[in-house]
Write a protein that holds these residues in place. Structure first.
Motif, short mmCIF file in Angstrom:
data_model
loop_
_atom_site.label_atom_id
_atom_site.label_comp_id
_atom_site.label_asym_id
_atom_site.label_seq_id
_atom_site.Cartn_x
_atom_site.Cartn_y
_atom_site.Cartn_z
N SER A 1 -10.99 -0.17 1.56
CA SER A 1 -9.44 0.25 1.16
C SER A 1 -9.77 1.53 0.84
N VAL A 2 -8.65 2.35 0.90
CA VAL A 2 -8.77 3.77 0.27
C VAL A 2 -7.46 3.93 -0.77
N THR A 3 -7.68 4.91 -1.58
CA THR A 3 -6.57 5.35 -2.45
C THR A 3 -6.69 6.85 -2.40
N ALA B 1 3.14 3.25 -5.53
CA ALA B 1 3.75 2.74 -4.36
C ALA B 1 3.40 3.49 -3.12
N ASP B 2 3.22 5.14 -3.40
CA ASP B 2 2.54 5.79 -2.11
C ASP B 2 1.31 5.32 -1.76
N VAL C 1 -9.50 -11.21 1.89
CA VAL C 1 -8.96 -9.68 1.89
C VAL C 1 -7.93 -9.32 0.84
N PRO C 2 -8.43 -8.47 -0.15
CA PRO C 2 -7.23 -8.12 -1.17
C PRO C 2 -6.21 -7.25 -0.68
N ALA C 3 -5.02 -7.22 -1.10
CA ALA C 3 -4.05 -6.33 -0.83
C ALA C 3 -4.35 -5.17 -0.76
N GLY C 4 -4.15 -4.29 0.66
CA GLY C 4 -4.41 -2.87 0.68
C GLY C 4 -5.81 -2.64 1.37
N CYS D 1 -3.72 7.43 6.71
CA CYS D 1 -2.45 7.88 7.39
C CYS D 1 -1.28 7.67 6.49
N GLY D 2 -0.19 8.06 6.40
CA GLY D 2 1.06 7.72 5.53
C GLY D 2 1.25 8.49 4.33
#
Length: 159
Positions: free
Chosen positions: A58-60, A67-68, A96-99, A119-120
């Motif tokens: 996952s990435v943050t 939300a973004d 697999v956790p959300a995100g 991306c996004g």
């Protein structure tokens, strides 16, 4: 085994735990650069010599709202033509956790090359990307064994 990477300095940092290596820090893709407009990328190698592995990552991004961050798209794609599907013998399941994204890393005597893109983004500002991942040994017995868990941050410079 759990391996935690220290937070890197502003200089390029490379996470390498023995099996999973970011071969370069995350860098910012130029605007209007294709399907990953307003994104970041980092090359990685994964060594899976004797058995398949399952990567859950996952990435943050620093400074984004929850939300973004939830809208960010993590893409982990092979760059050396290998297949990224698990064999029928790999029957274990991983939550697999959300995100997070799950991919299979096939067994290979040579390190396999991957391209990690994020991306996004709602705008094209510079930010820092944190990659968090879990690496599991694929099992035919139905239970996966966690090999590694690490995270690293970077990405304030252009590609």
């Amino acid at each position: 085994m759990t391996i935690a990477a220290a937070a890197p300095s502003a200089a390029a940092s490379v996470l390498c735990t023995g099996t999973f290596c970011l071969t370069s820090d995350f860098c910012k893709l130029p605007g209007h650069s294709g399907p990953c407009d307003k994104g970041y990328r980092a090359p990685a190698t994964i060594q899976a010599a004797s058995f398949e592995r399952i990567l859950v990552a996952s990435v943050t991004a620093q400074g984004l709202s929850p939300a973004d961050n939830a809208d960010l798209l993590l893409q982990i794609t092979p760059t050396s033509g290998q297949t990224v599907t698990c064999s029928a013998a790999c029957t274990c399941t991983v939550t697999v956790p959300a995100g997070y994204q799950k991919i299979c890393i096939p067994a290979s005597t040579a390190p396999l090359q991957y391209d990690i893109q994020v991306c996004g983004f709602p705008n094209s500002r510079n930010t820092t990307i944190t990659l968090d991942y879990f690496l599991y040994r694929c099992s035919t017995a139905g239970a996966c064994v966690q090999l590694e868990h690490a995270s690293t941050s970077g990405g304030a410079h252009p590609c």
